[in-house]
Design a protein around this motif. Structure first.
Motif, mmCIF file in Angstrom:
data_model
loop_
_atom_site.group_PDB
_atom_site.id
_atom_site.type_symbol
_atom_site.label_atom_id
_atom_site.label_comp_id
_atom_site.label_asym_id
_atom_site.label_seq_id
_atom_site.Cartn_x
_atom_site.Cartn_y
_atom_site.Cartn_z
ATOM 1 N N PHE A 72 23.070 32.056 -13.387
ATOM 2 C CA PHE A 72 23.435 32.389 -14.914
ATOM 3 C C PHE A 72 23.459 33.739 -15.376
ATOM 4 O O PHE A 72 22.854 34.503 -15.201
ATOM 5 N N LEU A 73 24.636 33.885 -15.764
ATOM 6 C CA LEU A 73 25.285 35.112 -16.133
ATOM 7 C C LEU A 73 25.702 35.514 -17.496
ATOM 8 O O LEU A 73 26.315 36.344 -18.053
ATOM 9 N N GLY A 74 25.354 34.504 -18.372
ATOM 10 C CA GLY A 74 25.805 34.772 -19.640
ATOM 11 C C GLY A 74 24.800 35.793 -20.331
ATOM 12 O O GLY A 74 23.419 35.984 -20.175
ATOM 13 N N ASP A 75 25.276 36.556 -21.505
ATOM 14 C CA ASP A 75 24.404 37.704 -21.801
ATOM 15 C C ASP A 75 23.159 37.127 -22.311
ATOM 16 O O ASP A 75 22.094 37.652 -22.304
ATOM 17 N N ASP A 76 23.000 36.106 -22.861
ATOM 18 C CA ASP A 76 21.716 35.356 -23.351
ATOM 19 C C ASP A 76 21.122 34.678 -22.157
ATOM 20 O O ASP A 76 19.887 34.115 -22.533
ATOM 21 N N GLU A 77 21.487 34.955 -21.015
ATOM 22 C CA GLU A 77 20.856 34.113 -19.636
ATOM 23 C C GLU A 77 20.084 35.157 -19.053
ATOM 24 O O GLU A 77 19.559 35.046 -18.145
ATOM 25 N N LEU A 78 20.286 36.463 -19.410
ATOM 26 C CA LEU A 78 19.865 37.641 -18.442
ATOM 27 C C LEU A 78 18.360 37.861 -18.884
ATOM 28 O O LEU A 78 18.121 37.588 -20.205
ATOM 29 N N PHE A 79 17.475 38.384 -17.994
ATOM 30 C CA PHE A 79 16.166 38.532 -18.490
ATOM 31 C C PHE A 79 16.070 40.273 -18.199
ATOM 32 O O PHE A 79 16.487 40.918 -17.302
ATOM 33 N N HIS A 80 15.664 40.993 -19.350
ATOM 34 C CA HIS A 80 15.449 42.446 -19.350
ATOM 35 C C HIS A 80 13.968 42.487 -19.326
ATOM 36 O O HIS A 80 13.191 42.221 -20.443
ATOM 37 N N GLU A 81 13.548 43.260 -18.369
ATOM 38 C CA GLU A 81 12.083 43.889 -18.375
ATOM 39 C C GLU A 81 11.939 45.254 -17.825
ATOM 40 O O GLU A 81 12.374 45.725 -16.844
ATOM 41 N N VAL B 177 14.864 34.020 -6.061
ATOM 42 C CA VAL B 177 15.592 33.416 -7.173
ATOM 43 C C VAL B 177 16.072 34.132 -8.204
ATOM 44 O O VAL B 177 16.985 33.581 -9.011
ATOM 45 N N PHE B 178 15.828 35.365 -8.230
ATOM 46 C CA PHE B 178 16.451 36.461 -9.083
ATOM 47 C C PHE B 178 17.111 37.463 -8.484
ATOM 48 O O PHE B 178 16.991 37.983 -7.498
ATOM 49 N N GLY B 179 18.383 37.999 -9.031
ATOM 50 C CA GLY B 179 18.914 39.150 -8.585
ATOM 51 C C GLY B 179 18.320 40.416 -9.620
ATOM 52 O O GLY B 179 18.361 39.941 -10.716
ATOM 53 N N ALA B 180 17.901 41.343 -9.004
ATOM 54 C CA ALA B 180 17.542 42.486 -10.012
ATOM 55 C C ALA B 180 18.445 43.815 -9.847
ATOM 56 O O ALA B 180 18.866 44.103 -8.780
ATOM 57 N N TRP B 181 18.730 44.388 -11.060
ATOM 58 C CA TRP B 181 19.718 45.267 -11.251
ATOM 59 C C TRP B 181 19.095 46.391 -12.020
ATOM 60 O O TRP B 181 18.295 46.222 -13.109
ATOM 61 N N ARG C 32 28.697 41.759 -18.233
ATOM 62 C CA ARG C 32 30.001 42.148 -17.761
ATOM 63 C C ARG C 32 29.603 43.120 -16.442
ATOM 64 O O ARG C 32 30.308 43.257 -15.797
ATOM 65 N N GLN C 33 28.639 44.047 -17.082
ATOM 66 C CA GLN C 33 28.271 45.172 -15.948
ATOM 67 C C GLN C 33 27.464 44.364 -14.900
ATOM 68 O O GLN C 33 27.859 44.962 -13.762
ATOM 69 N N ILE C 34 26.758 43.315 -14.900
ATOM 70 C CA ILE C 34 26.154 42.699 -13.805
ATOM 71 C C ILE C 34 27.482 42.230 -12.896
ATOM 72 O O ILE C 34 27.443 42.374 -11.667
ATOM 73 N N ARG C 35 28.410 41.595 -13.410
ATOM 74 C CA ARG C 35 29.480 41.037 -12.603
ATOM 75 C C ARG C 35 30.058 42.236 -11.716
ATOM 76 O O ARG C 35 30.457 42.128 -10.621
ATOM 77 N N ALA C 36 30.399 43.117 -12.555
ATOM 78 C CA ALA C 36 30.858 44.464 -11.534
ATOM 79 C C ALA C 36 30.131 44.965 -10.692
ATOM 80 O O ALA C 36 30.785 45.166 -9.667
ATOM 81 N N LEU C 37 28.935 45.099 -10.979
ATOM 82 C CA LEU C 37 28.040 45.802 -9.986
ATOM 83 C C LEU C 37 27.985 44.578 -8.679
ATOM 84 O O LEU C 37 27.605 45.215 -7.717
ATOM 85 N N ALA C 38 27.715 43.374 -8.986
ATOM 86 C CA ALA C 38 27.609 42.284 -7.773
ATOM 87 C C ALA C 38 28.810 42.258 -7.041
ATOM 88 O O ALA C 38 28.676 42.015 -5.728
ATOM 89 N N SER C 39 29.973 42.388 -7.773
ATOM 90 C CA SER C 39 31.227 42.049 -6.841
ATOM 91 C C SER C 39 31.400 43.292 -6.262
ATOM 92 O O SER C 39 31.828 43.397 -4.926
ATOM 93 N N GLU C 40 31.086 44.577 -6.560
ATOM 94 C CA GLU C 40 31.207 45.948 -5.627
ATOM 95 C C GLU C 40 30.146 45.858 -4.667
ATOM 96 O O GLU C 40 30.583 46.085 -3.627
ATOM 97 N N SER C 41 29.045 45.247 -4.557
ATOM 98 C CA SER C 41 27.943 45.517 -3.923
ATOM 99 C C SER C 41 28.189 44.125 -2.527
ATOM 100 O O SER C 41 28.327 44.420 -1.479
ATOM 101 N N LYS D 28 15.048 47.151 -15.834
ATOM 102 C CA LYS D 28 15.832 46.392 -14.989
ATOM 103 C C LYS D 28 16.147 45.222 -15.740
ATOM 104 O O LYS D 28 15.784 44.635 -16.795
ATOM 105 N N THR D 29 17.248 44.807 -14.983
ATOM 106 C CA THR D 29 18.063 43.250 -15.598
ATOM 107 C C THR D 29 18.047 42.182 -14.570
ATOM 108 O O THR D 29 18.368 42.590 -13.287
ATOM 109 N N TYR D 30 17.466 41.091 -14.955
ATOM 110 C CA TYR D 30 17.599 40.078 -13.826
ATOM 111 C C TYR D 30 18.421 38.836 -14.167
ATOM 112 O O TYR D 30 18.462 38.637 -15.314
ATOM 113 N N THR D 31 18.969 38.604 -13.118
ATOM 114 C CA THR D 31 19.904 37.330 -13.082
ATOM 115 C C THR D 31 18.987 36.257 -12.403
ATOM 116 O O THR D 31 18.335 36.503 -11.313
ATOM 117 N N LEU D 32 19.262 35.011 -12.814
ATOM 118 C CA LEU D 32 18.567 33.771 -12.205
ATOM 119 C C LEU D 32 19.282 33.083 -11.283
ATOM 120 O O LEU D 32 20.617 32.460 -12.150
#
Length: 119
Positions: free
Chosen positions: A70-79, A36-40, A47-56, A82-86
């Motif tokens: 969910f890709l808004g800057d306020d929708e990302l999770f930082h742990e 349920v998460f993408g991990a980066w 913007r960086q997530i979109r670019a990396l995901a598109s390249e991948s 790593k950055t996670y997208t849901l």
């Protein structure tokens, strides 16, 4: 808010109780057979997530469909570093097993779920 979505709501509840994205993802893998998460790597912005995901996706011959996350800057999770997208791809067949599995895996988090309009 419709964009909040059930998975995002559970993630926020669990995070406030110290549960990590990777742990939630492991529960999802077992309960509904998908991540349920993408991990980066790194602390990235939307913007960086979109670019990396598109390249991948392009490297493997596919296309990244950003409407499924969910890709808004306020929708990302930082742990840590790593950055996670849901994903926003939730259906009735995946919701109940996911919530049930979260309740079992994280009993101290007291996960509750009910349909909109229920009290």
């Amino acid at each position: 808010d419709e964009r909040e979505g059930p998975g995002r709501g559970v993630r926020h509840v669990l995070a406030r109780r110290g549960v990590r994205c990777a742990d939630i993802d492991a529960v999802a893998q077992e309960a509904i057979s998908r991540e349920v998460f993408g991990a980066w790597p790194g602390r990235l912005d939307s913007r960086q997530i979109r670019a990396l995901a598109s390249e991948s996706a392009a490297r493997s011959g596919g296309r990244f469909d950003e409407r499924r996350w969910f890709l808004g800057d306020d929708e990302l999770f930082h742990e840590g570093e790593k950055t996670y997208t849901l994903t926003n791809q939730w259906g009735w067949r995946s919701l109940q097993p996911f919530f049930d599995a979260c309740r079992r895996a994280f009993p101290d988090a007291k996960v509750e779920a009910r349909a909109v309009g229920e009290s």
